[in-house]
Write a protein that holds these residues in place. Structure first.
Motif, PDB file in Angstrom:
ATOM      1  N   VAL A  38      -9.859   3.077  34.168  1.00  0.00           N
ATOM      2  CA  VAL A  38      -8.459   2.677  33.968  1.00  0.00           C
ATOM      3  C   VAL A  38      -8.033   2.994  32.535  1.00  0.00           C
ATOM      4  N   GLY A  39      -8.926   2.736  31.588  1.00  0.00           N
ATOM      5  CA  GLY A  39      -8.615   3.025  30.193  1.00  0.00           C
ATOM      6  C   GLY A  39      -8.506   4.509  29.904  1.00  0.00           C
ATOM      7  N   ALA A  40      -9.300   5.330  30.586  1.00  0.00           N
ATOM      8  CA  ALA A  40      -9.306   6.775  30.328  1.00  0.00           C
ATOM      9  C   ALA A  40      -8.132   7.490  30.975  1.00  0.00           C
ATOM     10  N   ASN A  41      -7.663   7.008  32.098  1.00  0.00           N
ATOM     11  CA  ASN A  41      -6.670   7.732  32.889  1.00  0.00           C
ATOM     12  C   ASN A  41      -5.434   8.169  32.107  1.00  0.00           C
ATOM     13  N   SER A  49      -8.462  16.297  36.662  1.00  0.00           N
ATOM     14  CA  SER A  49      -9.174  15.176  36.034  1.00  0.00           C
ATOM     15  C   SER A  49      -8.621  13.841  36.518  1.00  0.00           C
ATOM     16  N   LYS A  50      -7.307  13.733  36.607  1.00  0.00           N
ATOM     17  CA  LYS A  50      -6.694  12.484  37.078  1.00  0.00           C
ATOM     18  C   LYS A  50      -7.083  12.193  38.522  1.00  0.00           C
ATOM     19  N   ALA A  54      -9.152   8.933  39.749  1.00  0.00           N
ATOM     20  CA  ALA A  54      -8.581   8.079  40.807  1.00  0.00           C
ATOM     21  C   ALA A  54      -9.596   7.874  41.930  1.00  0.00           C
ATOM     22  N   GLY A  55     -10.298   8.937  42.301  1.00  0.00           N
ATOM     23  CA  GLY A  55     -11.316   8.809  43.341  1.00  0.00           C
ATOM     24  C   GLY A  55     -12.469   7.921  42.909  1.00  0.00           C
TER      25      GLY A  55
END
Length: 160
Positions: A38-41, A49-50, A54-55
């Protein structure tokens, strides 16, 4: 686990000794991954990458939910031979995560805020938790030699 309970455990905690120990040890990992994703997204630049994050976030959320549900069902059971209930053990693990991550997360059933949104943790917070010492520059815990990813290594470079 010694740090979570606040004393050396005798015999030393063995995550493979029984089902409860394995669940308690497993309780740490999905949560840390979940909040890290969640922090990296927001910092990811491309759709691939997103989509990957998410997966992974979906899988980590499911693992976290299953582990929390199994531990909750066993909350009154004593963790042998330590004489501490599963509920107290999980509370102490959560308290330690908050202390090491230097952020107060409330609640122990769902890893979410008042709006049921997952908390975000920074790479520094994740490293402080998985290293177990509260310092992202000092390896330990799950990674006694330090994690090997690019971000983790960048923090280890600052130690001397």
């Amino acid at each position: 686990m010694n740090s979570a309970i606040g004393r050396p455990l005798h015999p030393p905690f063995d995550p493979y000794a029984n089902d409860i120990n394995f669940l308690l040890a497993s309780y740490v990992i999905p949560y840390v991954g979940l909040t890290g994703y969640v922090g990296a997204n927001p910092h990811l630049q491309n759709a691939t990458s997103k989509k990957l994050v998410a997966g992974l976030l979906g899988v980590e959320s499911g693992q976290d939910a299953v582990i929390r549900a199994l531990l909750y069902e066993r909350r009154a059971q004593l963790v042998q031979p330590y004489g501490v209930t599963v509920a107290e053990f999980t509370d102490r693990i959560s308290t330690l995560r908050n202390k090491l991550g230097k952020r107060r997360v409330t609640g122990n059933i769902l890893a979410g805020d008042k709006d049921s949104l997952a908390y975000a943790r920074t790479p520094q917070e994740i490293l402080r938790i998985i290293y177990g010492g509260g310092d992202e520059h000092v390896p330990g815990g799950f990674y006694p030699k330090g994690a090997s990813g690019r971000i983790a290594r960048s923090y280890l470079k600052h130690t001397t």
